[in-house]
Design a protein around this motif. Structure first.
Motif, short mmCIF file in Angstrom:
data_model
loop_
_atom_site.label_atom_id
_atom_site.label_comp_id
_atom_site.label_asym_id
_atom_site.label_seq_id
_atom_site.Cartn_x
_atom_site.Cartn_y
_atom_site.Cartn_z
N ILE A 225 20.45 31.43 28.49
CA ILE A 225 19.72 30.22 28.85
C ILE A 225 19.25 29.60 27.54
O ILE A 225 18.51 30.24 26.78
CB ILE A 225 18.52 30.52 29.76
CG1 ILE A 225 19.01 31.07 31.12
CG2 ILE A 225 17.67 29.28 29.97
CD1 ILE A 225 17.88 31.54 32.03
N ILE A 226 19.69 28.39 27.27
CA ILE A 226 19.29 27.69 26.06
C ILE A 226 18.21 26.68 26.42
O ILE A 226 18.41 25.84 27.30
CB ILE A 226 20.49 26.95 25.42
CG1 ILE A 226 21.70 27.89 25.29
CG2 ILE A 226 20.10 26.37 24.07
CD1 ILE A 226 21.49 29.10 24.44
N VAL A 227 17.07 26.78 25.77
CA VAL A 227 15.95 25.89 26.08
C VAL A 227 15.92 24.75 25.07
O VAL A 227 15.56 24.94 23.91
CB VAL A 227 14.61 26.65 26.09
CG1 VAL A 227 13.45 25.68 26.32
CG2 VAL A 227 14.63 27.72 27.16
N GLY A 228 16.34 23.57 25.51
CA GLY A 228 16.36 22.39 24.65
C GLY A 228 17.67 22.22 23.92
O GLY A 228 18.22 23.18 23.37
N GLN A 229 18.18 21.01 23.93
CA GLN A 229 19.45 20.74 23.24
C GLN A 229 19.26 20.52 21.76
O GLN A 229 20.22 20.66 20.99
CB GLN A 229 20.11 19.50 23.87
CG GLN A 229 20.62 19.76 25.28
CD GLN A 229 20.41 18.57 26.20
OE1 GLN A 229 19.30 18.02 26.27
NE2 GLN A 229 21.44 18.17 26.90
N SER A 230 18.04 20.17 21.34
CA SER A 230 17.78 19.86 19.94
C SER A 230 18.87 18.89 19.45
O SER A 230 19.18 17.92 20.13
CB SER A 230 17.72 21.14 19.11
OG SER A 230 17.38 20.90 17.78
N ASN A 231 19.46 19.18 18.30
CA ASN A 231 20.60 18.39 17.81
C ASN A 231 21.88 19.22 17.89
O ASN A 231 22.79 19.06 17.09
CB ASN A 231 20.35 17.92 16.37
CG ASN A 231 20.03 19.07 15.43
OD1 ASN A 231 20.08 20.24 15.84
ND2 ASN A 231 19.70 18.76 14.19
N GLN A 232 21.95 20.09 18.89
CA GLN A 232 23.02 21.08 19.00
C GLN A 232 23.99 20.80 20.15
O GLN A 232 24.65 21.73 20.65
CB GLN A 232 22.40 22.47 19.16
CG GLN A 232 21.52 22.90 18.01
CD GLN A 232 22.30 23.05 16.72
OE1 GLN A 232 23.27 23.79 16.65
NE2 GLN A 232 21.88 22.32 15.68
N HIS A 233 24.11 19.54 20.56
CA HIS A 233 24.95 19.19 21.70
C HIS A 233 26.39 19.67 21.51
O HIS A 233 27.00 20.27 22.41
CB HIS A 233 24.90 17.67 21.92
CG HIS A 233 25.79 17.18 23.00
ND1 HIS A 233 25.63 17.54 24.32
CD2 HIS A 233 26.88 16.36 22.97
CE1 HIS A 233 26.58 16.95 25.06
NE2 HIS A 233 27.34 16.24 24.27
N GLU A 234 26.97 19.45 20.36
CA GLU A 234 28.37 19.84 20.13
C GLU A 234 28.53 21.36 20.10
O GLU A 234 29.53 21.89 20.60
CB GLU A 234 28.88 19.21 18.83
CG GLU A 234 29.05 17.70 18.90
CD GLU A 234 29.90 17.26 20.09
OE1 GLU A 234 30.92 17.93 20.38
OE2 GLU A 234 29.54 16.28 20.75
N GLU A 235 27.56 22.07 19.53
CA GLU A 235 27.62 23.53 19.53
C GLU A 235 27.59 24.08 20.96
O GLU A 235 28.31 25.03 21.30
CB GLU A 235 26.45 24.13 18.74
CG GLU A 235 26.54 23.92 17.24
CD GLU A 235 27.63 24.77 16.59
OE1 GLU A 235 27.98 25.82 17.15
OE2 GLU A 235 28.13 24.37 15.53
N LEU A 236 26.77 23.46 21.80
CA LEU A 236 26.68 23.87 23.20
C LEU A 236 27.99 23.59 23.92
O LEU A 236 28.46 24.41 24.72
CB LEU A 236 25.52 23.14 23.89
CG LEU A 236 24.12 23.45 23.34
CD1 LEU A 236 23.09 22.52 23.95
CD2 LEU A 236 23.74 24.90 23.61
N ASN A 237 28.59 22.44 23.65
CA ASN A 237 29.88 22.10 24.26
C ASN A 237 30.95 23.12 23.89
O ASN A 237 31.72 23.58 24.74
CB ASN A 237 30.32 20.70 23.82
CG ASN A 237 29.95 19.63 24.83
OD1 ASN A 237 29.61 19.93 25.98
ND2 ASN A 237 30.01 18.38 24.42
N LYS A 238 31.02 23.48 22.62
CA LYS A 238 32.04 24.44 22.15
C LYS A 238 31.85 25.80 22.83
O LYS A 238 32.82 26.42 23.27
CB LYS A 238 31.95 24.60 20.63
CG LYS A 238 32.41 23.39 19.84
CD LYS A 238 32.17 23.62 18.34
CE LYS A 238 32.47 22.37 17.53
NZ LYS A 238 32.14 22.56 16.09
N ALA A 239 30.62 26.25 22.89
CA ALA A 239 30.36 27.56 23.48
C ALA A 239 30.68 27.57 24.97
O ALA A 239 31.21 28.55 25.50
CB ALA A 239 28.90 27.96 23.25
N ALA A 240 30.37 26.46 25.65
CA ALA A 240 30.60 26.39 27.09
C ALA A 240 32.08 26.46 27.44
O ALA A 240 32.45 26.95 28.52
CB ALA A 240 29.99 25.11 27.65
N LEU A 241 32.95 25.99 26.56
CA LEU A 241 34.39 26.04 26.82
C LEU A 241 34.93 27.47 26.76
O LEU A 241 35.97 27.77 27.33
CB LEU A 241 35.13 25.15 25.81
CG LEU A 241 34.87 23.65 25.93
CD1 LEU A 241 35.54 22.90 24.79
CD2 LEU A 241 35.33 23.12 27.28
#
Length: 335
Positions: free
Chosen positions: A122-138
């Protein structure tokens, strides 16, 4: 375990099952084995057991702070949300691993996942990490994020209706006769950007020209809000209300106004966002937009455990509501 088995006159597998409260082992045998184990100070090696089952039975709650390294886990918003998440996770028999990540490096989340310290994230807050979250989710299904739902988003997110909450709050201020409303918040963050969009939409709905100088940055710690309000007052900038992107920012703004003897809400109304417990203990008590963090935590954990079973879950945007207290009242609208 082999020593306990020898003393009890059973196999090591029977000892393992008895200590795990398996109903396959008769109750008298379980009690006998548990008593021997207690007498000799033996406990199950949970780490070894988890390795054998290929599950850690641990959920990692991670906070990426690429935008603001000074924000601490002791932040009341984090503590409130974490408490509810921990309750939901522990009710399912899992442990919680907490990870604060100031200035995360590229690839941090995939590296975290590959370390196999947790079954889900569970990641709390996107901060400026939107692309990192996208990569991990794939690459990794059991991942859920608290935050705003963004275009072209690969990950599952759960968050509040930030835009509607801000729009309703600022509309209420405008209907009460306020015309010079300061916005305080870190607009580079997705959730705060949506709150700023709601602030702008309320002005547009009312046909009020927006003075861009009233949109001011503020960190979640509240110190910058205090300094910004003092600075605006020192410059003689006219304003009659403040909409703050969080309760902590709103409390900093309140302190700034009070330090210059500005009456709240008579001269300047103040509205926050979150409805943390501290909002109800402020002086004056803080009018704010309520996020249902208990429901948010329950949704995060529900989605995560469904993903642990291989299910794709949608993102969710939860409703908010305006809680009216003494820092902004709306009964006597001004002309």
């Amino acid at each position: 375990m082999s020593d306990i088995a020898r003393l009890a006159g059973v196999s090591t597998s029977t000892v393992s099952r008895a200590l795990a409260e398996s109903p396959l082992i008769p109750a008298p045998t379980r009690r006998q084995i548990q008593a021997i184990a207690a007498e000799h100070g033996y406990v199950i090696n949970q780490a070894g057991q988890r390795l054998r089952s290929s599950r850690t039975r641990t959920i990692c709650v991670a906070i990426p702070l690429g935008h603001e390294t000074g924000q601490l886990i002791s932040d009341p918003f984090f503590l409130h949300l974490f408490g509810h998440i921990a309750d939901e996770v522990s009710a399912r028999g899992y442990d919680v691993l907490l990870s604060r990540l100031p200035s995360p490096k590229p690839g941090w989340l995939l590296h975290h996942v590959q370390s196999q310290k947790a079954d889900g994230y569970i990641i709390v807050g996107q901060s400026n990490q939107h692309e990192e979250l996208n990569k991990a989710a794939l690459a990794f299904l059991p991942l859920v994020v608290w935050g705003a739902h963004l275009p072209q988003q690969s990950y599952c997110s759960v968050g509040s209706d930030n835009r509607a909450g801000a729009r309703d709050a600022v509309t209420a201020l405008i209907r009460a006769g306020r015309r010079r409303i300061v916005f305080l918040g870190a607009a580079e963050l997705p959730e705060i950007q949506m709150r700023l969009e709601g602030y702008r939409a309320a002005h547009q709905d009312a046909g009020i020209a927006l003075d861009e100088t009233l949109i001011q940055p503020a960190h979640f710690t509240g110190d910058t809000a205090f300094a910004t309000v003092q600075h605006l007052l020192a410059l003689g900038v006219e304003f009659d209300a403040i909409f703050a992107a969080s309760d902590l920012i709103a409390l900093g703004a309140l302190r700034g106004l009070q330090s210059r003897d500005v009456a709240v809400p008579e001269t300047v109304s103040v509205i926050g966002f979150d409805d943390l417990e501290i909002a109800d203990h402020a002086h004056p008590r803080l009018t704010t937009v309520k996020q249902d963090l208990k429901r948010g935590a329950a949704t995060l954990v529900e989605f995560l455990f469904r993903r642990l079973e291989g299910e794709e879950t949608p993102s969710a945007t939860l409703p908010v509501s305006l809680v009216v207290r003494e820092s902004a009242t709306f009964s006597d609208a001004r002309s």
